[in-house]
Scaffold this active site. Sequence first.
Site, mmCIF file in Angstrom:
data_model
loop_
_atom_site.group_PDB
_atom_site.id
_atom_site.type_symbol
_atom_site.label_atom_id
_atom_site.label_comp_id
_atom_site.label_asym_id
_atom_site.label_seq_id
_atom_site.Cartn_x
_atom_site.Cartn_y
_atom_site.Cartn_z
ATOM 1 N N GLU A 108 -5.531 -3.759 4.158
ATOM 2 C CA GLU A 108 -6.096 -4.591 3.090
ATOM 3 C C GLU A 108 -7.097 -5.544 3.714
ATOM 4 O O GLU A 108 -6.816 -6.182 4.736
ATOM 5 C CB GLU A 108 -5.017 -5.423 2.368
ATOM 6 C CG GLU A 108 -4.039 -4.607 1.539
ATOM 7 C CD GLU A 108 -3.112 -5.482 0.690
ATOM 8 O OE1 GLU A 108 -3.430 -6.672 0.474
ATOM 9 O OE2 GLU A 108 -2.071 -4.965 0.260
ATOM 10 N N GLU A 166 3.960 -5.881 2.916
ATOM 11 C CA GLU A 166 4.000 -7.319 3.194
ATOM 12 C C GLU A 166 5.375 -7.967 3.115
ATOM 13 O O GLU A 166 5.577 -8.941 2.369
ATOM 14 C CB GLU A 166 3.015 -8.056 2.251
ATOM 15 C CG GLU A 166 1.579 -7.668 2.498
ATOM 16 C CD GLU A 166 0.552 -8.551 1.744
ATOM 17 O OE1 GLU A 166 0.948 -9.328 0.856
ATOM 18 O OE2 GLU A 166 -0.645 -8.450 2.075
#
Length: 424
Positions: free
Chosen positions: A316, A209
Amino acid sequence: MHYQSLLAASALLATSIAIPLEPRQSPALSFDYDSQKVYGVNLGGWFVLEPWITPSLFQQFSNDPSVVDEYTLSAALGQSQAQSQLSAHWNSWITEDDFRQIAAMGLNHVRIPIGYWAISPQSGDPYVQGQLNVLDKAVGWADTYGLKVMLDLHGVPGSQNGFDNSGHRGSNNWQNTDPSDSLAKASITALAERYAANSAVTMIQAVNEPLTTNGQLDVNFVKKYYYDAWGSIRQVNGQQNTAHTVLAIHDGFQGVPFWNGFMNSGSGTDNVLLDTHIYQIFTDQQVSMTPAQHVQTACGQASMLAASDKWTVVGEWTGAQTDCALWLNGLGVGARYDGSFSGSSYVGSCDGKRTGTVEGLSSDDKKNLRSLIEAQLDAYSAHTGWIFWTWKNEAAPEWHLQNLTAAGIFPQPLSDRQYPGQCS
Ligand SMILES: *[C@@H]1O[C@H](CO)[C@@H](O)[C@H](O)[C@H]1NC(C)=O
Protein backbone atom coordinates in the site's frame (compact mmCIF):
# COMPACT_ATOMS: atom_id res chain seq x y z
CA MET A 1 10.71 -21.43 18.53
CA HIS A 2 8.28 -24.22 19.24
CA TYR A 3 5.28 -23.35 17.18
CA GLN A 4 3.28 -26.44 16.45
CA SER A 5 2.96 -25.66 12.81
CA LEU A 6 6.68 -25.06 12.42
CA LEU A 7 7.27 -28.49 13.88
CA ALA A 8 4.73 -29.87 11.44
CA ALA A 9 6.53 -28.09 8.64
CA SER A 10 9.89 -29.50 9.74
CA ALA A 11 8.39 -32.96 9.97
CA LEU A 12 7.12 -32.62 6.44
CA LEU A 13 10.57 -31.63 5.28
CA ALA A 14 12.22 -34.46 7.16
CA THR A 15 10.18 -37.01 5.23
CA SER A 16 11.22 -35.50 1.92
CA ILE A 17 14.96 -35.19 2.42
CA ALA A 18 15.61 -35.23 -1.31
CA ILE A 19 13.98 -31.81 -1.63
CA PRO A 20 16.48 -29.06 -0.87
CA LEU A 21 15.37 -25.95 1.04
CA GLU A 22 16.33 -23.85 -1.97
CA PRO A 23 14.91 -22.76 -4.33
CA ARG A 24 12.05 -20.84 -2.71
CA GLN A 25 10.29 -20.68 -6.04
CA SER A 26 8.14 -23.61 -6.94
CA PRO A 27 7.85 -24.25 -10.67
CA ALA A 28 4.08 -24.48 -10.13
CA LEU A 29 3.78 -20.81 -9.18
CA SER A 30 2.44 -18.85 -12.14
CA PHE A 31 4.40 -15.64 -11.41
CA ASP A 32 8.15 -15.58 -10.91
CA TYR A 33 8.61 -13.38 -7.83
CA ASP A 34 12.40 -13.76 -8.05
CA SER A 35 12.85 -12.21 -11.46
CA GLN A 36 9.66 -10.28 -12.25
CA LYS A 37 8.46 -7.14 -10.46
CA VAL A 38 5.03 -6.85 -8.92
CA TYR A 39 3.23 -3.77 -10.26
CA GLY A 40 -0.23 -3.64 -8.78
CA VAL A 41 -3.21 -1.78 -7.49
CA ASN A 42 -5.53 -2.35 -4.54
CA LEU A 43 -9.25 -2.73 -5.18
CA GLY A 44 -10.08 -0.85 -1.99
CA GLY A 45 -13.58 -0.09 -0.73
CA TRP A 46 -15.12 -2.99 -2.65
CA PHE A 47 -15.71 -5.95 -0.33
CA VAL A 48 -14.64 -4.01 2.76
CA LEU A 49 -16.28 -0.59 2.99
CA GLU A 50 -14.28 2.44 4.03
CA PRO A 51 -16.23 5.65 4.64
CA TRP A 52 -13.61 7.82 2.91
CA ILE A 53 -13.65 5.67 -0.25
CA THR A 54 -17.45 5.61 -0.61
CA PRO A 55 -18.84 8.46 1.52
CA SER A 56 -22.17 8.25 -0.34
CA LEU A 57 -23.04 4.95 1.37
CA PHE A 58 -22.53 6.58 4.77
CA GLN A 59 -24.13 9.98 4.17
CA GLN A 60 -27.62 8.50 4.64
CA PHE A 61 -26.72 8.27 8.35
CA SER A 62 -25.20 11.72 8.71
CA ASN A 63 -27.42 12.28 11.76
CA ASP A 64 -26.26 9.10 13.49
CA PRO A 65 -22.72 9.44 14.87
CA SER A 66 -22.58 5.71 15.70
CA VAL A 67 -22.35 4.76 11.99
CA VAL A 68 -18.62 4.79 11.19
CA ASP A 69 -17.74 1.51 9.45
CA GLU A 70 -19.25 -1.49 7.63
CA TYR A 71 -20.25 -3.14 10.92
CA THR A 72 -22.26 -0.18 12.24
CA LEU A 73 -23.60 0.69 8.79
CA SER A 74 -24.92 -2.85 8.34
CA ALA A 75 -26.45 -2.78 11.83
CA ALA A 76 -28.13 0.57 11.17
CA LEU A 77 -29.49 -0.53 7.78
CA GLY A 78 -30.79 -3.84 9.03
CA GLN A 79 -30.29 -7.09 7.20
CA SER A 80 -32.51 -6.67 4.18
CA GLN A 81 -31.50 -3.07 3.37
CA ALA A 82 -27.84 -3.91 4.01
CA GLN A 83 -28.12 -6.88 1.68
CA SER A 84 -29.66 -4.85 -1.11
CA GLN A 85 -27.38 -1.81 -0.84
CA LEU A 86 -24.16 -3.77 -0.43
CA SER A 87 -25.01 -6.28 -3.18
CA ALA A 88 -25.65 -3.37 -5.53
CA HIS A 89 -22.29 -1.90 -4.52
CA TRP A 90 -20.36 -5.17 -5.02
CA ASN A 91 -21.86 -5.55 -8.48
CA SER A 92 -21.04 -2.04 -9.66
CA TRP A 93 -18.01 -0.60 -7.83
CA ILE A 94 -15.51 -2.64 -9.83
CA THR A 95 -16.44 -4.38 -13.07
CA GLU A 96 -14.74 -6.42 -15.76
CA ASP A 97 -13.80 -3.20 -17.57
CA ASP A 98 -11.72 -2.08 -14.57
CA PHE A 99 -9.66 -5.29 -14.83
CA ARG A 100 -9.18 -4.60 -18.53
CA GLN A 101 -7.99 -1.03 -17.84
CA ILE A 102 -5.68 -2.17 -15.04
CA ALA A 103 -3.99 -4.70 -17.30
CA ALA A 104 -3.83 -2.19 -20.17
CA MET A 105 -1.84 0.25 -18.06
CA GLY A 106 0.90 -2.32 -17.56
CA LEU A 107 0.02 -3.57 -14.08
CA ASN A 108 0.27 -7.29 -13.33
CA HIS A 109 -1.35 -7.66 -9.88
CA VAL A 110 -4.51 -6.69 -8.04
CA ARG A 111 -4.76 -6.91 -4.26
CA ILE A 112 -8.32 -7.60 -3.16
CA PRO A 113 -9.27 -6.90 0.46
CA ILE A 114 -12.02 -9.08 1.92
CA GLY A 115 -13.31 -9.49 5.46
CA TYR A 116 -13.75 -12.68 7.48
CA TRP A 117 -17.49 -11.98 7.54
CA ALA A 118 -17.74 -12.73 3.83
CA ILE A 119 -16.13 -16.13 4.37
CA SER A 120 -16.68 -17.38 7.93
CA PRO A 121 -19.28 -15.08 9.52
CA GLN A 122 -19.70 -15.21 13.30
CA SER A 123 -23.13 -15.49 14.86
CA GLY A 124 -24.43 -12.15 16.06
CA ASP A 125 -22.55 -10.17 13.41
CA PRO A 126 -24.68 -7.59 11.55
CA TYR A 127 -22.64 -8.11 8.35
CA VAL A 128 -24.25 -9.50 5.21
CA GLN A 129 -22.79 -11.99 2.73
CA GLY A 130 -22.65 -12.61 -1.01
CA GLN A 131 -19.20 -11.18 -1.66
CA LEU A 132 -17.67 -14.53 -2.64
CA ASN A 133 -19.87 -14.90 -5.72
CA VAL A 134 -18.56 -11.56 -6.95
CA LEU A 135 -15.01 -12.46 -5.94
CA ASP A 136 -15.34 -15.59 -8.08
CA LYS A 137 -16.09 -13.32 -11.04
CA ALA A 138 -13.19 -11.03 -10.15
CA VAL A 139 -10.76 -13.93 -10.14
CA GLY A 140 -12.12 -14.98 -13.52
CA TRP A 141 -11.66 -11.47 -14.95
CA ALA A 142 -8.12 -11.34 -13.57
CA ASP A 143 -7.41 -14.61 -15.35
CA THR A 144 -8.91 -13.25 -18.59
CA TYR A 145 -6.64 -10.18 -18.58
CA GLY A 146 -3.51 -11.93 -17.29
CA LEU A 147 -3.55 -10.30 -13.86
CA LYS A 148 -2.42 -12.09 -10.69
CA VAL A 149 -4.49 -11.78 -7.53
CA MET A 150 -3.37 -11.27 -3.95
CA LEU A 151 -6.34 -12.15 -1.75
CA ASP A 152 -6.03 -10.10 1.42
CA LEU A 153 -7.89 -10.94 4.64
CA HIS A 154 -8.51 -7.33 5.64
CA GLY A 155 -10.53 -7.97 8.78
CA VAL A 156 -10.47 -10.80 11.35
CA PRO A 157 -12.93 -11.44 14.21
CA GLY A 158 -12.54 -8.84 16.95
CA SER A 159 -10.46 -6.58 14.64
CA GLN A 160 -6.68 -6.76 14.34
CA ASN A 161 -6.18 -2.98 14.58
CA GLY A 162 -9.38 -1.15 15.51
CA PHE A 163 -9.30 0.73 12.19
CA ASP A 164 -12.56 1.22 10.28
CA ASN A 165 -10.97 -0.68 7.40
CA SER A 166 -10.95 -3.86 9.51
CA GLY A 167 -14.75 -3.70 9.33
CA HIS A 168 -15.18 -2.54 12.92
CA ARG A 169 -13.58 0.61 14.27
CA GLY A 170 -12.71 0.75 17.96
CA SER A 171 -10.55 -1.60 19.94
CA ASN A 172 -8.13 -4.23 18.77
CA ASN A 173 -9.77 -7.34 20.11
CA TRP A 174 -8.58 -10.13 17.84
CA GLN A 175 -6.38 -11.90 20.36
CA ASN A 176 -9.17 -12.00 23.00
CA THR A 177 -11.88 -12.97 20.51
CA ASP A 178 -9.82 -15.65 18.79
CA PRO A 179 -7.16 -16.81 21.28
CA SER A 180 -6.24 -19.94 19.32
CA ASP A 181 -6.40 -18.04 15.96
CA SER A 182 -8.80 -20.69 14.64
CA LEU A 183 -11.45 -18.14 13.57
CA ALA A 184 -9.03 -16.18 11.40
CA LYS A 185 -7.49 -19.40 10.10
CA ALA A 186 -10.90 -20.67 9.01
CA SER A 187 -11.09 -17.82 6.48
CA ILE A 188 -7.60 -18.55 5.16
CA THR A 189 -8.42 -22.24 4.77
CA ALA A 190 -11.66 -21.43 2.96
CA LEU A 191 -9.94 -18.97 0.61
CA ALA A 192 -7.22 -21.50 -0.16
CA GLU A 193 -9.74 -24.26 -0.79
CA ARG A 194 -11.85 -22.06 -3.05
CA TYR A 195 -9.05 -20.49 -5.10
CA ALA A 196 -5.81 -22.48 -4.82
CA ALA A 197 -6.50 -24.34 -8.04
CA ASN A 198 -6.86 -21.07 -9.98
CA SER A 199 -3.50 -19.97 -11.32
CA ALA A 200 -4.57 -16.30 -11.20
CA VAL A 201 -4.53 -16.42 -7.40
CA THR A 202 -0.84 -16.48 -6.55
CA MET A 203 -0.98 -14.99 -3.05
CA ILE A 204 -3.12 -15.13 0.05
CA GLN A 205 -2.43 -12.57 2.77
CA ALA A 206 -2.86 -13.89 6.32
CA VAL A 207 -4.12 -10.61 7.76
CA ASN A 208 -3.89 -6.94 6.84
CA GLU A 209 -2.12 -4.52 9.19
CA PRO A 210 -2.17 -6.33 12.54
CA LEU A 211 -1.35 -3.50 14.95
CA THR A 212 1.33 -5.00 17.18
CA THR A 213 2.86 -1.79 18.48
CA ASN A 214 0.26 -0.43 20.91
CA GLY A 215 0.19 -3.18 23.52
CA GLN A 216 -3.16 -4.70 22.46
CA LEU A 217 -1.90 -7.43 20.14
CA ASP A 218 1.18 -9.54 20.87
CA VAL A 219 3.52 -9.85 17.91
CA ASN A 220 4.26 -13.44 18.99
CA PHE A 221 0.57 -14.26 18.58
CA VAL A 222 0.80 -12.87 15.04
CA LYS A 223 3.98 -14.84 14.32
CA LYS A 224 2.37 -18.08 15.42
CA TYR A 225 -0.67 -17.25 13.28
CA TYR A 226 1.59 -16.70 10.27
CA TYR A 227 2.96 -20.25 10.64
CA ASP A 228 -0.55 -21.60 11.11
CA ALA A 229 -1.81 -19.74 8.03
CA TRP A 230 1.11 -21.06 5.99
CA GLY A 231 0.20 -24.58 7.06
CA SER A 232 -3.45 -23.92 6.15
CA ILE A 233 -2.72 -22.89 2.59
CA ARG A 234 -0.25 -25.74 2.05
CA GLN A 235 -3.05 -28.28 2.62
CA VAL A 236 -6.28 -27.81 0.70
CA ASN A 237 -9.23 -30.17 0.83
CA GLY A 238 -7.00 -32.66 2.64
CA GLN A 239 -4.44 -32.67 -0.18
CA GLN A 240 -1.10 -30.99 -0.59
CA ASN A 241 -1.52 -27.63 -2.34
CA THR A 242 0.60 -28.22 -5.41
CA ALA A 243 0.18 -24.58 -6.50
CA HIS A 244 2.47 -23.54 -3.60
CA THR A 245 0.40 -20.34 -3.22
CA VAL A 246 2.44 -17.55 -1.66
CA LEU A 247 1.61 -16.60 1.92
CA ALA A 248 1.84 -12.83 2.28
CA ILE A 249 2.55 -11.54 5.78
CA HIS A 250 2.19 -7.90 6.81
CA ASP A 251 5.00 -6.41 8.90
CA GLY A 252 2.64 -5.57 11.77
CA PHE A 253 4.07 -2.01 11.85
CA GLN A 254 7.36 -3.42 13.16
CA GLY A 255 9.21 -2.40 10.00
CA VAL A 256 10.85 -4.60 7.40
CA PRO A 257 14.20 -5.39 9.12
CA PHE A 258 12.34 -6.86 12.13
CA TRP A 259 11.24 -9.81 9.95
CA ASN A 260 14.66 -10.79 8.64
CA GLY A 261 15.26 -14.38 9.69
CA PHE A 262 11.54 -15.11 10.06
CA MET A 263 9.95 -17.59 7.62
CA ASN A 264 12.75 -16.98 5.14
CA SER A 265 14.07 -19.53 2.69
CA GLY A 266 16.12 -21.22 5.41
CA SER A 267 13.10 -21.72 7.69
CA GLY A 268 11.41 -24.55 5.86
CA THR A 269 8.48 -22.37 4.81
CA ASP A 270 8.51 -21.82 1.07
CA ASN A 271 6.96 -18.90 -0.81
CA VAL A 272 6.48 -16.32 1.93
CA LEU A 273 6.29 -12.65 0.96
CA LEU A 274 6.54 -9.69 3.31
CA ASP A 275 4.11 -6.81 2.84
CA THR A 276 4.90 -3.34 4.18
CA HIS A 277 2.77 -0.21 3.81
CA ILE A 278 4.46 3.14 3.36
CA TYR A 279 2.48 6.34 4.00
CA GLN A 280 3.94 9.75 4.80
CA ILE A 281 0.80 11.45 6.06
CA PHE A 282 -0.26 10.01 9.40
CA THR A 283 1.82 12.13 11.81
CA ASP A 284 2.03 15.92 12.31
CA GLN A 285 5.69 15.81 11.33
CA GLN A 286 4.97 13.93 8.08
CA VAL A 287 2.20 16.26 6.88
CA SER A 288 4.46 19.25 7.48
CA MET A 289 7.19 18.00 5.12
CA THR A 290 7.90 19.90 1.90
CA PRO A 291 7.40 18.15 -1.45
CA ALA A 292 11.20 17.70 -1.72
CA GLN A 293 11.31 16.11 1.73
CA HIS A 294 8.52 13.71 0.75
CA VAL A 295 10.55 12.66 -2.30
CA GLN A 296 13.72 12.20 -0.21
CA THR A 297 11.79 10.13 2.34
CA ALA A 298 10.45 7.87 -0.42
CA CYS A 299 13.89 7.42 -1.98
CA GLY A 300 15.29 6.61 1.45
CA GLN A 301 13.17 3.43 1.65
CA ALA A 302 14.94 1.66 -1.22
CA SER A 303 17.94 0.33 0.69
CA MET A 304 15.75 -0.86 3.57
CA LEU A 305 13.54 -2.79 1.12
CA ALA A 306 16.51 -4.22 -0.77
CA ALA A 307 17.99 -5.59 2.48
CA SER A 308 14.98 -7.77 3.26
CA ASP A 309 15.81 -11.49 3.23
CA LYS A 310 12.54 -12.52 1.59
CA TRP A 311 10.26 -11.30 -1.19
CA THR A 312 9.02 -7.88 -0.10
CA VAL A 313 6.36 -5.65 -1.61
CA VAL A 314 5.12 -2.21 -0.67
CA GLY A 315 1.53 -3.41 -0.69
CA GLU A 316 0.00 0.00 0.00
CA TRP A 317 1.21 3.51 -0.86
CA THR A 318 -0.29 6.68 -2.29
CA GLY A 319 0.50 9.90 -4.09
CA ALA A 320 -1.05 11.88 -1.26
CA GLN A 321 1.14 14.34 0.64
CA THR A 322 -1.69 15.33 2.97
CA ASP A 323 -4.33 13.56 5.06
CA CYS A 324 -6.99 15.93 3.70
CA ALA A 325 -9.31 13.37 2.06
CA LEU A 326 -12.71 13.52 3.77
CA TRP A 327 -12.92 10.92 6.60
CA LEU A 328 -9.52 9.44 5.75
CA ASN A 329 -8.75 9.40 9.48
CA GLY A 330 -12.21 8.02 10.28
CA LEU A 331 -15.75 9.21 9.74
CA GLY A 332 -16.22 12.53 11.51
CA VAL A 333 -12.48 12.92 12.20
CA GLY A 334 -10.58 15.91 10.76
CA ALA A 335 -7.18 16.27 9.05
CA ARG A 336 -3.77 17.04 10.53
CA TYR A 337 -2.87 19.08 7.47
CA ASP A 338 -5.43 21.83 8.07
CA GLY A 339 -5.38 21.48 11.86
CA SER A 340 -8.90 20.03 12.12
CA PHE A 341 -7.57 16.77 13.66
CA SER A 342 -7.53 16.98 17.44
CA GLY A 343 -4.13 18.15 18.70
CA SER A 344 -2.73 19.05 15.28
CA SER A 345 -1.86 22.49 13.96
CA TYR A 346 -2.44 24.14 10.58
CA VAL A 347 0.06 23.38 7.80
CA GLY A 348 -2.03 24.36 4.78
CA SER A 349 -5.50 24.43 3.31
CA CYS A 350 -7.30 21.24 2.31
CA ASP A 351 -9.33 23.05 -0.38
CA GLY A 352 -9.72 20.79 -3.43
CA LYS A 353 -8.22 17.81 -1.59
CA ARG A 354 -10.87 17.21 1.07
CA THR A 355 -13.27 16.33 -1.72
CA GLY A 356 -12.67 17.01 -5.38
CA THR A 357 -11.41 15.55 -8.62
CA VAL A 358 -7.98 14.91 -10.06
CA GLU A 359 -8.78 17.35 -12.87
CA GLY A 360 -9.62 20.01 -10.32
CA LEU A 361 -6.25 19.90 -8.51
CA SER A 362 -3.96 22.91 -8.84
CA SER A 363 -1.09 22.62 -11.29
CA ASP A 364 1.40 22.71 -8.38
CA ASP A 365 -0.41 19.84 -6.68
CA LYS A 366 -0.38 17.88 -9.93
CA LYS A 367 3.38 18.38 -10.35
CA ASN A 368 4.08 17.40 -6.75
CA LEU A 369 1.93 14.30 -7.09
CA ARG A 370 3.68 13.19 -10.27
CA SER A 371 7.12 13.76 -8.81
CA LEU A 372 6.37 11.85 -5.59
CA ILE A 373 4.72 9.01 -7.52
CA GLU A 374 7.79 8.69 -9.75
CA ALA A 375 10.12 8.65 -6.74
CA GLN A 376 8.06 5.91 -5.13
CA LEU A 377 7.95 3.84 -8.33
CA ASP A 378 11.74 4.00 -8.40
CA ALA A 379 12.29 3.30 -4.70
CA TYR A 380 9.65 0.61 -4.24
CA SER A 381 10.96 -1.44 -7.17
CA ALA A 382 14.09 -2.05 -5.09
CA HIS A 383 12.88 -5.49 -4.06
CA THR A 384 9.78 -7.36 -5.28
CA GLY A 385 7.59 -4.40 -6.26
CA TRP A 386 4.60 -2.32 -5.24
CA ILE A 387 0.80 -2.12 -5.09
CA PHE A 388 -0.84 1.34 -5.13
CA TRP A 389 -3.74 2.25 -2.82
CA THR A 390 -6.28 2.52 -4.48
CA TRP A 391 -7.89 2.05 -7.93
CA LYS A 392 -10.83 4.45 -7.41
CA ASN A 393 -12.86 6.33 -4.84
CA GLU A 394 -15.71 8.82 -4.92
CA ALA A 395 -13.97 12.10 -4.13
CA ALA A 396 -10.34 11.76 -2.96
CA PRO A 397 -8.23 12.87 -5.93
CA GLU A 398 -4.79 12.09 -4.49
CA TRP A 399 -5.76 8.41 -4.11
CA HIS A 400 -7.52 7.69 -7.43
CA LEU A 401 -5.22 5.64 -9.64
CA GLN A 402 -7.68 5.39 -12.51
CA ASN A 403 -8.07 9.16 -12.79
CA LEU A 404 -4.43 9.95 -11.94
CA THR A 405 -3.49 7.80 -14.92
CA ALA A 406 -6.06 9.40 -17.24
CA ALA A 407 -4.77 12.84 -16.22
CA GLY A 408 -1.14 11.96 -17.06
CA ILE A 409 -0.05 12.15 -13.40
CA PHE A 410 0.63 8.43 -12.99
CA PRO A 411 3.33 7.53 -15.57
CA GLN A 412 2.41 5.72 -18.77
CA PRO A 413 4.21 3.63 -19.62
CA LEU A 414 5.13 2.90 -16.01
CA SER A 415 8.78 3.60 -16.82
CA ASP A 416 8.13 7.12 -18.19
CA ARG A 417 9.85 9.80 -16.08
CA GLN A 418 9.29 13.57 -16.06
CA TYR A 419 11.58 13.80 -13.01
CA PRO A 420 14.31 11.27 -13.82
CA GLY A 421 16.98 10.31 -11.33
CA GLN A 422 15.28 11.71 -8.21
CA CYS A 423 16.49 8.73 -6.18
CA SER A 424 19.99 8.44 -7.62
C1 LIG B 1 -12.79 10.45 -11.77
O1 LIG B 1 -13.21 10.56 -13.11
C2 LIG B 1 -14.61 10.46 -13.31
C3 LIG B 1 -14.87 10.44 -14.80
O2 LIG B 1 -14.32 11.57 -15.39
C4 LIG B 1 -15.30 11.61 -12.58
O3 LIG B 1 -16.70 11.50 -12.72
C5 LIG B 1 -14.93 11.57 -11.10
O4 LIG B 1 -15.46 12.69 -10.42
C6 LIG B 1 -13.41 11.57 -10.93
N1 LIG B 1 -13.08 11.42 -9.52
C7 LIG B 1 -11.96 11.92 -9.00
C8 LIG B 1 -11.76 11.77 -7.53
O5 LIG B 1 -11.10 12.48 -9.66
